[in-house]
Scaffold this motif. Structure first.
Motif, PDB file in Angstrom:
ATOM      1  N   ARG A   1      -0.827  -2.946  -3.781  1.00  0.00           N
ATOM      2  CA  ARG A   1      -2.092  -3.506  -3.321  1.00  0.00           C
ATOM      3  C   ARG A   1      -3.183  -2.446  -3.184  1.00  0.00           C
ATOM      4  NH1 ARG A   1      -1.869  -8.778  -1.923  1.00  0.00           N
ATOM      5  NH2 ARG A   1       0.147  -9.709  -1.407  1.00  0.00           N
ATOM      6  N   ASP A   2      -3.010  -1.311  -3.821  1.00  0.00           N
ATOM      7  CA  ASP A   2      -4.071  -0.299  -3.911  1.00  0.00           C
ATOM      8  C   ASP A   2      -4.582  -0.331  -5.346  1.00  0.00           C
ATOM      9  OD1 ASP A   2      -5.498   2.070  -4.412  1.00  0.00           O
ATOM     10  OD2 ASP A   2      -4.442   3.139  -2.825  1.00  0.00           O
ATOM     11  N   TYR A   3      -5.828  -0.804  -5.528  1.00  0.00           N
ATOM     12  CA  TYR A   3      -6.270  -1.085  -6.903  1.00  0.00           C
ATOM     13  C   TYR A   3      -6.338   0.171  -7.761  1.00  0.00           C
ATOM     14  CZ  TYR A   3     -11.170   0.506  -6.462  1.00  0.00           C
ATOM     15  OH  TYR A   3     -12.306   1.260  -6.330  1.00  0.00           O
TER      16      TYR A   3
ATOM     17  N   LYS B   1      -4.203   2.556   3.939  1.00  0.00           N
ATOM     18  CA  LYS B   1      -3.501   3.196   2.823  1.00  0.00           C
ATOM     19  C   LYS B   1      -2.735   4.436   3.281  1.00  0.00           C
ATOM     20  CE  LYS B   1      -7.019   1.965  -0.647  1.00  0.00           C
ATOM     21  NZ  LYS B   1      -7.935   2.514  -1.667  1.00  0.00           N
TER      22      LYS B   1
ATOM     23  N   GLU C   1      -6.021  -5.531  -2.969  1.00  0.00           N
ATOM     24  CA  GLU C   1      -6.288  -4.487  -1.983  1.00  0.00           C
ATOM     25  C   GLU C   1      -7.078  -5.048  -0.808  1.00  0.00           C
ATOM     26  OE1 GLU C   1      -8.891  -0.429  -1.661  1.00  0.00           O
ATOM     27  OE2 GLU C   1      -7.418  -0.541  -3.272  1.00  0.00           O
TER      28      GLU C   1
ATOM     29  N   THR D   1       0.825  -1.221   0.000  1.00  0.00           N
ATOM     30  CA  THR D   1       0.000   0.000   0.000  1.00  0.00           C
ATOM     31  C   THR D   1       0.852   1.261   0.000  1.00  0.00           C
ATOM     32  OG1 THR D   1      -0.136  -0.034   2.419  1.00  0.00           O
ATOM     33  CG2 THR D   1      -1.880  -1.167   1.204  1.00  0.00           C
TER      34      THR D   1
ATOM     35  N   ASN E   1      -6.591  -6.642  -8.936  1.00  0.00           N
ATOM     36  CA  ASN E   1      -6.092  -5.524  -8.140  1.00  0.00           C
ATOM     37  C   ASN E   1      -6.984  -5.274  -6.924  1.00  0.00           C
ATOM     38  OD1 ASN E   1      -3.825  -4.916  -9.672  1.00  0.00           O
ATOM     39  ND2 ASN E   1      -4.972  -3.596 -11.071  1.00  0.00           N
TER      40      ASN E   1
ATOM     41  N   TYR F   1       3.515   3.307  -1.977  1.00  0.00           N
ATOM     42  CA  TYR F   1       4.136   3.435  -3.295  1.00  0.00           C
ATOM     43  C   TYR F   1       5.366   4.341  -3.268  1.00  0.00           C
ATOM     44  CZ  TYR F   1       0.192   0.948  -5.250  1.00  0.00           C
ATOM     45  OH  TYR F   1      -0.735  -0.024  -5.549  1.00  0.00           O
TER      46      TYR F   1
ATOM     47  N   LYS G   1      -6.137  -4.849   3.095  1.00  0.00           N
ATOM     48  CA  LYS G   1      -7.085  -4.326   4.083  1.00  0.00           C
ATOM     49  C   LYS G   1      -7.355  -5.357   5.172  1.00  0.00           C
ATOM     50  CE  LYS G   1     -11.520  -1.902   4.298  1.00  0.00           C
ATOM     51  NZ  LYS G   1     -12.680  -1.410   3.499  1.00  0.00           N
TER      52      LYS G   1
ATOM     53  N   GLN H   1      -4.381   2.941  -7.433  1.00  0.00           N
ATOM     54  CA  GLN H   1      -3.014   3.372  -7.723  1.00  0.00           C
ATOM     55  C   GLN H   1      -2.335   2.419  -8.703  1.00  0.00           C
ATOM     56  OE1 GLN H   1      -2.229   6.217  -6.702  1.00  0.00           O
ATOM     57  NE2 GLN H   1      -0.105   6.442  -6.058  1.00  0.00           N
TER      58      GLN H   1
END
Length: 513
Positions: free
Chosen positions: A92-94, A268, A137, A60, A133, A62, A141, A96
């Motif tokens: 793991r942030d869909y 995040k 995420e 999460t 993705n 970047y 979470k 981003q």
């Protein structure tokens, strides 16, 4: 020309390993990822390969060093292909991850490949990639939720979960979740004693600095190598009054753990924000205390009072305690050199604005000392003669101050509790009616909004009443504690600053009649 450019540009083989992945075995290790990416590059005939590796970084986040370095190369047009083991290695942030794979990489003519997920932008869009993705995420979470839950469980069990223990303690070598006093414990105890004797946070800090005792931050740097880049550790003995105040107000020195005071904004967003006080977790008697409750409470009253950082008016041992009975503001002290009296107190508003705001409320230092000494002796004698009867007398005075408000508050609080239960039942019934089509969505939204607003109002009022009733309960406890405390001072002959701030909450001075 395009072919030449393609040969000059590199093939970026990106690997990432988070802390959680370290417990997943060799299947996601950096070595395994490198071997898979190298083999795939050879099979596909990719040349000019370069590895970019980020170890122990969450998906999460970047802002990873090698990911940012690779991104810089992409934006400079130096990367022909970005290749990863699977989409989760990229992030793991869909939103981003999708932004990089669907906007940034195509914009710079960079081909993206996720081997295990069968994603290759050269073969066209993969319709499953966005869903993958989202699943990645969800995993992040879920991990975050499990970690928060684990920390909460540890906090409820009275286990210390902080990275580094509070100044004056160290982690037990046999149980890292348990604290034991260390070599700095006597320094903490001395700080409390100095505050009890009337020293300000500023002067305590100066005394520690003079004796060249390392600050907590400097100790952490020396012991753990932390805060190495911090400017303040260049001066390891430069104690500040804020540091002293934080130590003196920390309930950990009572042997209690207060946890869950801060949290990250989300899984995040890693920025730290304070939690509401009613969400804190307090577990008492988890480790050896360095101070007793009476000393701690007295010191809290001392440090609440703003005091000057100089030794001016050192005769004023009553600083912060005297209140004007006319306007309810603090009274000010004036020293008197060369006169019989060492000084006097007067109303601050009167001194500043004259008689239009308030009267003088003049009283000398000697007068207030004599009155207080006699009053303390009277209370000490009563407590010594019959402590239980004396405590009962104080409780009667306390209840009389409330003027019967306690019963009224309790009745209103009970009413709030009943109404909260009613509103919960109404909202539940409304929701069922909506589900079964008895009422429309629009009607449900309108009615539920009204009931939710009322529910919030009732809950806020109940919290306010609960706090007021808690104050009364605390007063009952304080009465018994005060009776035990004042009994010790039966034979006193002088008023000291420590005595004052141990026994006295405030002194109200009314106009002379």
């Amino acid at each position: 020309m395009a072919k030449v450019k393609q040969q000059i540009r590199i093939t970026a083989l990106y690997c990432r390993l988070s802390r959680d992945d370290e417990f997943s075995g060799d299947s996601v290790s950096i070595q395994t990822q490198k071997a898979m990416l190298s083999q795939y590059a050879r099979e596909q005939g990719f040349s000019n390969c370069e590895f970019f590796v980020d170890a122990r970084y969450s998906g999460t986040n970047y802002n990873r060093p090698d990911f940012q370095r690779m991104l810089g190369f992409v934006e400079d047009g130096k990367v022909a292909i970005v290749c990863v083991k699977d989409l989760s290695r990229l992030g793991r942030d869909y939103l981003q991850t999708g932004y990089y794979t669907e906007v940034i990489f195509p914009e710079h003519d960079t081909r993206f490949i996720a081997i295990n997920d069968n994603v290759d932008t050269a073969k066209g869009d993969n319709e499953f990639a966005p869903f993958k993705n989202i699943i990645n995420e969800w995993y992040a979470k879920d991990c975050s939720r499990k970690v928060r839950s684990a920390f909460r469980t540890k906090a409820l069990n009275g286990e210390y979960t902080g990275g580094y223990p509070a100044y004056g303690y160290r982690k037990d070598s046999e149980d890292r979740h348990h604290l034991i006093p260390d070599e700095h414990a006597p320094i903490v105890q001395r700080m409390f004693q100095m505050a009890l004797e009337g020293e300000t946070c500023f002067h305590i800090a100066k005394a520690l600095e003079t004796e060249q005792i390392p600050t907590p931050r400097a100790f952490l740097m020396d012991a753990y190598g932390k805060y190495r880049a911090n400017e303040r550790v260049k001066h390891p003995y430069a104690w500040g009054k804020t540091t002293v105040r934080q130590i003196l107000s920390n309930p950990i020195y009572l042997g209690h753990l207060v946890s869950q005071r801060y949290q990250t904004k989300s899984f995040k967003d890693k920025r730290i924000v304070p939690r509401p006080e009613d969400e804190w977790i307090t577990v008492e008697n988890t480790h050896e205390p360095l101070v007793d409750q009476s000393t701690f409470d007295t010191v809290q009253e001392r440090i609440k009072i703003k005091q000057p950082a100089t030794w001016e008016n050192s005769n004023n041992i009553f600083r912060g305690l005297l209140i004007c009975g006319g306007c309810n503001t603090r009274m000010v002290f004036s020293a008197r050199k060369g006169r019989k009296s060492k000084g006097h107190f007067c109303c601050n508003k009167h001194r500043r604005y004259g008689g239009t705001e308030c009267s003088n409320h003049y009283i000398t230092l000697e007068q207030i000392t004599e009155l207080l000494l006699g009053d303390i002796c009277t209370h000490a004698s009563l407590a010594s003669a019959d402590k239980d009867k004396y405590a009962e007398y104080l409780m009667h005075l306390s209840e009389r101050e409330w003027n019967g408000e306690r019963a009224s508050y309790q009745k209103e609080a009970d009413g709030c509790q009943r109404r909260m239960s009613e509103l919960d039942a109404i909202l539940k019934k409304l929701y069922e009616d909506r589900v079964f089509g008895i009422i429309s969505d629009e009607r449900y939204l309108a009615m539920s909004a009204d009931f939710e607003a009322e529910s919030k109002k009732v809950k806020d009022r109940y919290s306010e009443l609960h706090s007021l009733l808690g104050t009364f309960t605390k007063q009952s406890h304080d009465v018994k504690k005060f009776a035990e405390l004042v009994e010790k001072y039966t034979n006193i002959t002088d008023v000291t600053e420590e005595l004052l701030h141990t026994l006295v909450d405030k002194i109200v001075v009314h106009e002379k009649k």
